[in-house]
Design an enzyme around this catalytic site. Structure first.
Site, short mmCIF file in Angstrom:
data_model
loop_
_atom_site.label_atom_id
_atom_site.label_comp_id
_atom_site.label_asym_id
_atom_site.label_seq_id
_atom_site.Cartn_x
_atom_site.Cartn_y
_atom_site.Cartn_z
N ASN A 12 -1.50 82.23 -22.65
CA ASN A 12 -1.10 81.17 -23.58
C ASN A 12 -1.34 79.81 -22.92
OD1 ASN A 12 0.41 80.08 -26.01
ND2 ASN A 12 1.71 79.30 -24.36
N GLU A 13 -2.05 78.94 -23.61
CA GLU A 13 -2.29 77.58 -23.14
C GLU A 13 -2.85 77.57 -21.73
OE1 GLU A 13 1.35 75.40 -23.82
OE2 GLU A 13 1.17 75.57 -25.99
N ASN A 14 -3.83 78.43 -21.50
CA ASN A 14 -4.46 78.51 -20.18
C ASN A 14 -5.43 77.36 -19.92
OD1 ASN A 14 -4.23 81.73 -21.16
ND2 ASN A 14 -3.25 81.16 -19.22
#
Length: 817
Positions: free
Chosen positions: A422-424
């Site tokens: 997530n949101e890398n």
């Protein structure tokens, strides 16, 4: 009632546990600091002697370090070590059996000791793990301390540690607390000499639902005693408990995974959100009192994300109507009990949810069991969230947690997606932020997921430079909150949909301060530039600086959020290519990165508060997503409305019924037909006059022969107000030993300031206790006012308690109770 019966009858029967399995909830002590060593937890102690410190407190499990301080407005939440201790009565009934501790989750690094012997450790706060204590128990039972000091019981000590660590996931940049403690259930289990570590049920069915198969594979414990003639019995029961297949054989047991049997099932009863039909697998290995037995729920369903198209379940299009969940609750933080979890999931189902993304980590088996039986499809993910990419230790943890998540939750029919991150695209934890290295590691995770489970899709959210790696991608779309206006939603979504093979939109919505309402909620939109995208960008979550955006410049009212949700849902009804969405999140949750929010350290985007109090937006979803007739008048927590004398004011009704009739002060204002494309409230809105003072509003909604109704009352204020000049504090309720006090803000002429959002802070002197640090609008000692008021509850002793409230620039007020 139907939802309750499903939850109670089906979930409580879902077991995948060993024969003898006991939750260790009582008899624990805890100290929130480090010890010099485990010896300090077990050494003999005489009251008053130096060995009696540090002082321990009695607790029950599950327990979280941060039950209160996660939302304490005056300090950072505790991140460090803490110790637990108890004494076990161990009596394994099996000859040559094994005794284990089964951790359903503990944060974040854990060491386990029997007396002074370290028997196990684990890194990772969300996956399950076990510690075999057989030999350590047997050795301690031979000591003098076992008989004399501990009176035939086994001393168990556990050190948990949630200290910050850049080489551990999740990142401390994450928008949620990285909690510490034994915040999920801990179990003592006894296993016979031959036992199964993991039973994998591989279920397949064609899209038409005509032919199903069930392949069972067992991984035996490495300690299992080898036996060439071990009897194995498997029964398959249909959703009504009737046996539909059986298999008996003998097996040459060996360590590792072994295929047990493959069942062919004609015309299986299919699992779906509307009819979550579960079969039961009953496995017996061995015979008599020494046999190993396990029961597992499985479901037959066919899942497909159509390329460049919608989602199909069992061959039919299904619009995924989803939300999100963090493991967090008022007063306990991550340490939610099973009844709490059940209450939360049932509330979701009653809202009409058929899909959930479990953010941003593997969650309790209780949650997954409930999703199976309630009929809620699942995206579950590992906690690779923000910060960048660490080194070998970091990467090994991510792979281990992915492997554990897939293997531990493989059998749940509700799961359709394994999330890899997530949101890398969010840097910050390391000097280097190398997109190519992140892509390479994402590819490794994607390959590993498919190797472990070829039947499910992989997905990530918000990392555009990796969107081609996974099977399903969700971009960042926050129309009307972090960027743009909510009417941009459909156009932006169509553009993002065209850019990926399989599209699913998770995370949308906005914050709302419970109890805050507005007569003009969309005013902030006039400042916003439309048509410039709807993605969240660096700095957008901040309440300071940057371009105009509703998240910074809006009023954070429930009124605005209802409009935003209403628009999104009406648009989704007209998007036949859409696989689905998931609103972010279902419930308000704590976060260390939002100290300036109206309730400090709370992400307030939920449609229920952190204590399950429903916000108005809950009913907007219900009006679109449910079939049982319902009706809700907007404004149950809005005690005073305002405007000009004789001005026509909007009344909104959220209902799934075909028509509704509105009554204001006993006068009918006519019947309106529901039309989902007539914004707002699907056409069920009226402009009506109120009288100065008290008003009564009632609605009667009809669906065929069924009738439902709702009513509210409020005061209508026509007096104008100026700048807040003074506070008042009064007692407004005494219920079940709880006193409620309310602060109000008035101008210099004594008119209540109904749009005042000043910070107020409560304090208590004398006997009693504030019910604060709960992370709710009525359970925080420091909070922004909602419509010129705020409340808090407390325990008081008449004549011995005083409550004070202060606000910057205004005189402090004290109330003696």
């Amino acid at each position: 009632m139907k939802v309750k019966l499903i939850a109670l009858l089906l979930i409580l029967t879902h077991v995948a546990l060993a024969q003898r399995h006991t939750r260790l909830t009582a008899g624990w002590e805890f100290v929130q600091q480090d010890l010099g060593g485990v010896w300090e937890a077990v050494r003999p102690v005489v009251a008053g002697n130096p060995e009696s410190v540090p002082l321990w407190q009695s607790v029950t499990l599950p327990h979280c370090f941060n039950a209160r301080d996660a939302v304490d407005p005056d300090q950072n939440y505790y991140q460090g070590p803490g110790w637990y201790r108890t004494q076990l009565a161990v009596q394994n009934p099996y000859a040559n059996g094994r005794t284990r501790l089964h951790f359903e989750g503990a944060g974040q690094k854990t060491d386990v000791y029997i007396n002074t012997t370290k028997v196990g450790s684990h890194v990772g706060g969300y996956d399950e793990w076990t510690v075999d204590i057989t030999e350590a128990v047997a050795a301690f039972q031979q000591t003098e301390a076992y008989q004399k000091q501990f009176q035939g019981r086994i001393p168990l000590s556990i050190r948990c540690d949630n200290s910050r660590d850049l080489e551990m996931i999740p990142s401390d940049l994450s928008d949620f607390n990285v909690y510490g403690g034994l915040y999920r259930y801990l179990n003592l289990e006894y296993l016979p000499a031959v036992a199964v570590e993991r039973l994998a049920a591989q279920v397949a069915v064609d899209a038409a639902g005509k032919t199903g198969s069930l392949t069972l594979k067992a991984t035996f414990l490495e300690t299992s005693i080898l036996n060439a003639e071990t009897p194995v019995s498997i029964r398959l029961l249909d959703p009504q408990g009737k046996q539909v297949a059986q298999h008996r054989s003998t097996l040459a047991v060996k360590a590792g995974e072994m295929e047990l049997h493959r069942f062919a099932v004609k015309n299986p009863r299919l699992w779906s959100p509307d009819r979550p039909q579960l079969y039961t697998v009953q496995l017996t290995v061995g015979s008599g009192q020494q046999a190993y037995q396990q029961s597992e729920k499985v479901g037959f369903r066919h899942s497909e994300f159509v390329e460049h198209g919608p989602y199909k379940l069992n061959g039919q299009r299904l619009l995924l109507r989803g939300t999100h969940r963090h493991e967090d609750h008022a007063g306990v933080a991550a340490a939610m009990t099973e009844p709490m979890i059940r209450q939360e999931m049932v509330l979701m189902k009653r809202m009409g949810v058929n899909f959930i993304r479990l953010g941003h980590y593997q969650q309790s088996r209780i949650v997954l069991n409930l999703c199976d039986s309630l009929g809620i499809l699942v995206w579950e993910e590992i906690p690779w969230c923000r910060g960048g990419l660490g080194g070998p230790v970091y990467q090994a943890q991510a792979k281990r947690m992915l492997r554990n998540m897939v293997q531990q939750h493989y059998n749940h029919p509700s799961i359709i997606i394994w999330g890899l991150g997530n949101e890398n695209d969010w840097p910050g934890d390391f000097p280097e932020f190398d997109k190519q290295k992140i892509r390479a590691f994402m590819t490794e995770l994607n390959d590993l997921s498919h190797q472990l489970d070829r039947s499910r899709y992989t997905a990530i959210r918000r990392c555009d430079f990796c969107k081609d790696i996974v099977d399903v991608y969700s971009p960042s779309i926050w129309a009307g909150w972090y960027r743009g206006i909510y009417t941009d939603y459909k156009e932006v979504t169509e553009k993002e949909f065209a850019g990926v093979k399989r599209f699913l939109h998770v995370e949308w919505g906005g914050d709302s301060h419970a109890g805050r309402h507005s007569e003009t909620p969309d005013n902030a939109l006039a400042k916003i530039t439309a048509g410039q995208g709807a993605d969240e960008r660096a700095g957008d979550a901040s309440l300071f600086g940057g371009s105009a955006r509703v998240s910074k410049d809006g009023d954070w009212s429930e009124s605005y959020l209802c409009n935003l949700v209403d628009w999104h849902l009406k648009e989704q009804e007209t998007m036949p290519w859409l696989s689905g969405t998931a609103y972010w999140p279902f419930k308000d949750f704590s976060t260390p990165v939002r100290p300036d929010n109206p309730v400090p350290y709370m992400n307030q985007k939920g449609v229920v508060e952190r204590d399950f109090t429903l916000k108005e937006a809950y009913y907007v979803f219900q009006s679109y997503w449910t079939a049982a007739p319902m009706v809700h008048l907007y404004g149950h927590s809005w005690p005073v409305r305002w405007g000009e004398d004789g001005e026509l004011k909007m009344v909104k009704v959220y209902s799934n019924c075909a028509e509704a009739e509105l009554f204001v002060n006993s006068k009918s204002y006519g019947v309106k037909k529901r039309n989902a494309q007539d914004f707002p409230a699907a056409g069920l809105h009226w402009n009506v006059p109120f009288v100065a003072g008290e008003n009564q509003v009632r609605v009667v909604a009809r669906q065929g022969k069924q009738t439902v109704q709702d009513n509210i009352s409020f005061r209508y204020q026509t007096q104008k107000w100026g700048k807040p000049a003074k506070l008042t504090l009064s007692k407004v309720a005494d219920t079940n030993g709880q006193t409620t006090v309310e602060v109000k803000l008035y101008d210099a002429q004594g008119v209540q300031c109904l749009d005042a959002a000043n910070w107020v802070e409560f304090s208590l002197a004398g006997a009693g206790q504030l019910h604060d640090d709960l992370g709710t609008s009525s359970g925080s000692r420091k909070v922004q006012a909602y419509n010129g008021r705020a409340i808090i509850r407390l325990e008081a002793q008449p004549g011995q308690t005083a409550v004070a409230v202060q606000s910057p620039g205004l005189a402090t007020v004290v109330l003696a109770l």
